[in-house]
Design a protein around this motif. Structure first.
Motif, short mmCIF file in Angstrom:
data_model
loop_
_atom_site.label_atom_id
_atom_site.label_comp_id
_atom_site.label_asym_id
_atom_site.label_seq_id
_atom_site.Cartn_x
_atom_site.Cartn_y
_atom_site.Cartn_z
N ASP A 111 -13.40 5.59 -7.01
CA ASP A 111 -14.37 4.52 -7.21
C ASP A 111 -14.22 3.92 -8.60
O ASP A 111 -14.72 2.84 -8.86
N ASP A 112 -13.56 4.65 -9.49
CA ASP A 112 -13.55 4.29 -10.90
C ASP A 112 -12.31 3.56 -11.38
O ASP A 112 -12.38 2.79 -12.32
N ALA A 113 -11.16 3.82 -10.81
CA ALA A 113 -9.90 3.39 -11.43
C ALA A 113 -9.03 2.56 -10.50
O ALA A 113 -7.81 2.64 -10.54
N ILE A 114 -9.63 1.74 -9.68
CA ILE A 114 -8.87 0.95 -8.71
C ILE A 114 -7.83 0.07 -9.42
O ILE A 114 -6.67 0.00 -8.99
N LYS A 115 -8.20 -0.57 -10.51
CA LYS A 115 -7.26 -1.43 -11.24
C LYS A 115 -6.05 -0.63 -11.74
O LYS A 115 -4.92 -1.11 -11.69
N PHE A 116 -6.30 0.57 -12.23
CA PHE A 116 -5.21 1.42 -12.71
C PHE A 116 -4.21 1.71 -11.60
O PHE A 116 -3.00 1.57 -11.77
N TYR A 117 -4.70 2.13 -10.44
CA TYR A 117 -3.80 2.49 -9.34
C TYR A 117 -3.08 1.27 -8.77
O TYR A 117 -1.91 1.36 -8.40
N LYS A 118 -3.75 0.14 -8.71
CA LYS A 118 -3.09 -1.09 -8.27
C LYS A 118 -1.96 -1.45 -9.23
O LYS A 118 -0.89 -1.89 -8.82
N LYS A 119 -2.17 -1.24 -10.51
CA LYS A 119 -1.17 -1.54 -11.53
C LYS A 119 0.10 -0.71 -11.33
O LYS A 119 1.20 -1.17 -11.63
N VAL A 141 -5.05 14.06 -5.72
CA VAL A 141 -6.41 14.44 -6.09
C VAL A 141 -6.45 14.91 -7.55
O VAL A 141 -5.41 15.20 -8.15
N ASP A 142 -7.64 15.01 -8.07
CA ASP A 142 -7.90 15.58 -9.40
C ASP A 142 -7.13 14.90 -10.52
O ASP A 142 -6.70 15.56 -11.47
N VAL A 143 -6.98 13.58 -10.44
CA VAL A 143 -6.35 12.86 -11.55
C VAL A 143 -7.42 12.67 -12.62
O VAL A 143 -8.47 12.07 -12.38
N TRP A 144 -7.13 13.19 -13.80
CA TRP A 144 -8.11 13.17 -14.88
C TRP A 144 -7.39 13.19 -16.22
O TRP A 144 -6.39 13.90 -16.37
N THR A 145 -7.89 12.43 -17.17
CA THR A 145 -7.45 12.50 -18.55
C THR A 145 -8.68 12.70 -19.42
O THR A 145 -9.68 11.98 -19.27
N PHE A 146 -8.61 13.67 -20.31
CA PHE A 146 -9.70 13.96 -21.23
C PHE A 146 -10.03 12.69 -22.02
O PHE A 146 -9.14 12.02 -22.55
N THR A 147 -11.30 12.32 -22.08
CA THR A 147 -11.74 11.04 -22.63
C THR A 147 -11.09 10.66 -23.97
O THR A 147 -10.63 9.53 -24.11
N PRO A 148 -10.99 11.56 -24.95
CA PRO A 148 -10.39 11.15 -26.23
C PRO A 148 -8.91 10.76 -26.12
O PRO A 148 -8.36 10.16 -27.03
N TYR A 149 -8.26 11.08 -24.99
CA TYR A 149 -6.83 10.81 -24.81
C TYR A 149 -6.56 9.69 -23.80
O TYR A 149 -5.41 9.44 -23.47
N HIS A 195 -6.11 5.95 -22.10
CA HIS A 195 -5.45 4.70 -22.48
C HIS A 195 -4.27 4.94 -23.43
O HIS A 195 -3.97 4.11 -24.28
N GLN A 196 -3.60 6.08 -23.23
CA GLN A 196 -2.41 6.41 -24.01
C GLN A 196 -1.20 6.67 -23.09
O GLN A 196 -0.18 7.16 -23.54
N GLY A 197 -1.35 6.39 -21.80
CA GLY A 197 -0.25 6.55 -20.86
C GLY A 197 -0.13 7.91 -20.22
O GLY A 197 0.82 8.18 -19.48
N ILE A 198 -1.09 8.78 -20.45
CA ILE A 198 -1.02 10.14 -19.90
C ILE A 198 -1.14 10.13 -18.39
O ILE A 198 -0.30 10.71 -17.69
#
Length: 118
Positions: free
Chosen positions: A90-98, A55-63, A65-68
């Motif tokens: 709902d937002d990052a399905i491609k990321f988690y599949k990757k 749960v609560d996976v989040w990266t601050f927007t300016p950071y 797509h940097q691998g955080i």
């Protein structure tokens, strides 16, 4: 944490005290910093044997797509050997599949290593 989450529109209404309790009571947490500013979070709820929920996976927007988020997930999944891991998004399905999750009927899921081999 509360101020940055609010600024980045990732605030679900928890007070600073509730955020502290949520992270303190988690099985594992990962918090990324840039200097003294929190720029990423992720945490795991788990029985420590066979079932975990991320749960609560989040990266601050300016950071982003940097691998955080990938690094935080790698760290957390490394602590979950033998567990069936579930998460909802709902937002990052491609990321988690990757990173190895499969889309199932109830959630995105991944078994880390061999189930119950921990």
């Amino acid at each position: 944490m509360k101020a940055t989450l609010s600024q980045d529109h990732f605030d679900n209404g928890r007070s600073p005290e509730q955020l502290k309790t949520s992270f303190t009571n988690s099985y594992r947490t990962c918090i990324a910093y840039a200097g003294d500013r929190i720029i990423g979070t992720a945490r795991v709820l788990s029985d420590g044997v066979c079932n975990a929920y991320i749960v609560d996976v989040w990266t601050f927007t300016p950071y982003r797509h940097q691998g955080i988020a990938s690094t935080m997930m790698e760290i957390l999944l490394g602590e979950l050997q033998g567990q069936h891991v579930c998460l909802f998004t709902d937002d990052a399905i491609k990321f988690y599949k990757k990173i190895g999750f499969s889309e199932k009927e109830t959630c995105l899921e991944l078994v880390v290593g061999k189930w119950l081999n921990n």
